[in-house]
Design an enzyme around this catalytic site. Sequence first.
Site, PDB file in Angstrom:
ATOM      1  N   GLY A  66       0.792  -1.215   0.000  1.00  0.00           N
ATOM      2  CA  GLY A  66       0.000   0.000   0.000  1.00  0.00           C
ATOM      3  C   GLY A  66       0.824   1.264   0.000  1.00  0.00           C
ATOM      4  O   GLY A  66       0.400   2.276  -0.561  1.00  0.00           O
ATOM      5  N   GLY A 117      -8.267   3.230  -3.446  1.00  0.00           N
ATOM      6  CA  GLY A 117      -8.918   2.425  -4.471  1.00  0.00           C
ATOM      7  C   GLY A 117      -7.979   1.788  -5.476  1.00  0.00           C
ATOM      8  O   GLY A 117      -8.245   1.802  -6.682  1.00  0.00           O
ATOM      9  N   SER A 185      -9.342  -5.162   0.713  1.00  0.00           N
ATOM     10  CA  SER A 185      -9.412  -3.703   0.713  1.00  0.00           C
ATOM     11  C   SER A 185     -10.875  -3.276   0.718  1.00  0.00           C
ATOM     12  O   SER A 185     -11.677  -3.799  -0.058  1.00  0.00           O
ATOM     13  CB  SER A 185      -8.718  -3.125  -0.522  1.00  0.00           C
ATOM     14  OG  SER A 185      -9.009  -1.740  -0.635  1.00  0.00           O
ATOM     15  N   ASN A 187     -11.888  -0.447  -0.315  1.00  0.00           N
ATOM     16  CA  ASN A 187     -11.996   0.694  -1.225  1.00  0.00           C
ATOM     17  C   ASN A 187     -12.241   0.328  -2.682  1.00  0.00           C
ATOM     18  O   ASN A 187     -12.260   1.199  -3.540  1.00  0.00           O
ATOM     19  CB  ASN A 187     -10.734   1.552  -1.108  1.00  0.00           C
ATOM     20  CG  ASN A 187     -10.521   2.053   0.304  1.00  0.00           C
ATOM     21  OD1 ASN A 187     -11.470   2.488   0.953  1.00  0.00           O
ATOM     22  ND2 ASN A 187      -9.297   1.957   0.799  1.00  0.00           N
ATOM     23  N   THR A 261      -4.059  -7.999   9.515  1.00  0.00           N
ATOM     24  CA  THR A 261      -5.217  -7.779   8.663  1.00  0.00           C
ATOM     25  C   THR A 261      -5.022  -6.510   7.840  1.00  0.00           C
ATOM     26  O   THR A 261      -4.068  -5.764   8.041  1.00  0.00           O
ATOM     27  CB  THR A 261      -6.498  -7.584   9.504  1.00  0.00           C
ATOM     28  OG1 THR A 261      -6.335  -6.407  10.313  1.00  0.00           O
ATOM     29  CG2 THR A 261      -6.800  -8.783  10.381  1.00  0.00           C
ATOM     30  N   THR A 263      -7.124  -2.849   6.543  1.00  0.00           N
ATOM     31  CA  THR A 263      -7.744  -1.748   7.286  1.00  0.00           C
ATOM     32  C   THR A 263      -9.173  -2.106   7.676  1.00  0.00           C
ATOM     33  O   THR A 263      -9.779  -3.030   7.134  1.00  0.00           O
ATOM     34  CB  THR A 263      -7.751  -0.472   6.432  1.00  0.00           C
ATOM     35  OG1 THR A 263      -8.423  -0.746   5.188  1.00  0.00           O
ATOM     36  CG2 THR A 263      -6.333  -0.009   6.128  1.00  0.00           C
ATOM     37  N   GLY A 313      -1.773  -1.595  13.328  1.00  0.00           N
ATOM     38  CA  GLY A 313      -1.655  -0.880  14.589  1.00  0.00           C
ATOM     39  C   GLY A 313      -0.328  -0.981  15.289  1.00  0.00           C
ATOM     40  O   GLY A 313      -0.246  -0.727  16.492  1.00  0.00           O
ATOM     41  N   TYR A 334       3.035  -0.064   8.464  1.00  0.00           N
ATOM     42  CA  TYR A 334       2.790   0.950   7.443  1.00  0.00           C
ATOM     43  C   TYR A 334       2.503   2.279   8.141  1.00  0.00           C
ATOM     44  O   TYR A 334       3.333   3.178   8.139  1.00  0.00           O
ATOM     45  CB  TYR A 334       1.633   0.522   6.536  1.00  0.00           C
ATOM     46  CG  TYR A 334       1.233   1.509   5.447  1.00  0.00           C
ATOM     47  CD1 TYR A 334       1.691   2.823   5.421  1.00  0.00           C
ATOM     48  CD2 TYR A 334       0.366   1.133   4.430  1.00  0.00           C
ATOM     49  CE1 TYR A 334       1.322   3.722   4.434  1.00  0.00           C
ATOM     50  CE2 TYR A 334      -0.015   2.025   3.427  1.00  0.00           C
ATOM     51  CZ  TYR A 334       0.456   3.317   3.443  1.00  0.00           C
ATOM     52  OH  TYR A 334       0.084   4.203   2.460  1.00  0.00           O
TER      53      TYR A 334
END
Length: 359
Positions: A66, A117, A185, A187, A261, A263, A313, A334
Amino acid sequence: MSLIPYALTRPFLFGMDAEAAHELTMDMLARGQRTPLQWAWSGEQVSDPVQLAGLTFPNRVGMAAGLDKNARCIDALGAMGFGFVEVGTVTPRAQPGNPKPRMFRLPEANALINRLGFNNEGLDAFLHNVRQSNHHARPGMRPMLLGLNIGKNATTPIEDATRDYLLCLEGVYPHADYVTVNISSPNTQNLRALQSDAALDGLLGAIAERRESLARQPEKATGRPRRVPIFVKIAPDLAEEQVAVIASTLQRHGMDGVIATNTTISRDAVQGLRHAEETGGLSGAPVREASNRVIRQLRHALGKDFPIIGVGGILSAEDAVEKIRAGADVVQIYTGLIYRGPALVPQVAKALRAMPRPA
């Protein structure tokens, strides 16, 4: 060792629009990698090898997919000290993603919301960039592993999604240490429907069949066949029964691991904060416990030996240790990189190295 403390650059970056800061950072990394400028963000290469899915991970800290959607910054990210770097998500054809603005910081919660997206330049450009990297031969450094993350185009009907995944699998297979199938995702419209029983069974069955075909073909570089491990990335917004079904499906089709996982679409932990009502996937500290819950459920369902990459997290070494205790074998970061900077990478790697290994 990094020459520029992140505490000096973060205020400048956080003064910009979130996506503009992201693009500026990626441009800087792409231009500076493989040059003396790379020392500005280079980190300690912590050695903590672990065997997983038939691969040797140099250490247990990875860059999550990502950040580098087009595989422009593989070597720059590797220089930060990651044991493995995952790039993408790539789709067969280039696509612009969702309208801007589409990335938002929630600094009070150490979080981000994005609805990008799967914006990317397409498979051909992605593979060109992968081929330009020298991630397998970094002088004086342990070679990191490279994961290539694949998805479907937004305009591809969900019933035809398998076609997109197979096109991407065939393209990335010769260049990947492992491949990640992104079905989680929030998105891309209806993408998460691929986590449902019948859809997942059909998709993974087709991927497994194509992988076995590819694994029999000699590679150009070595003249020998190679079986590339396949991981599947799932969402945190799953009931325990859904996690159990996914776990069973992964094992039935011979998948090599799971990434837990992606988001979350939940806003329970950020209600009342600026941007909290923006649509998209929420990452960072608020997803930590949901991610850990899914990891625990997966470990229970899959047994002690099935590879799990934990992500979601991690903003401190303690957060990463918690992921391993929940059942993950290795971790990815990330949002933590955005809030804490490159120094987080060796901090986490050292903390995980200090953990007792299972007997």
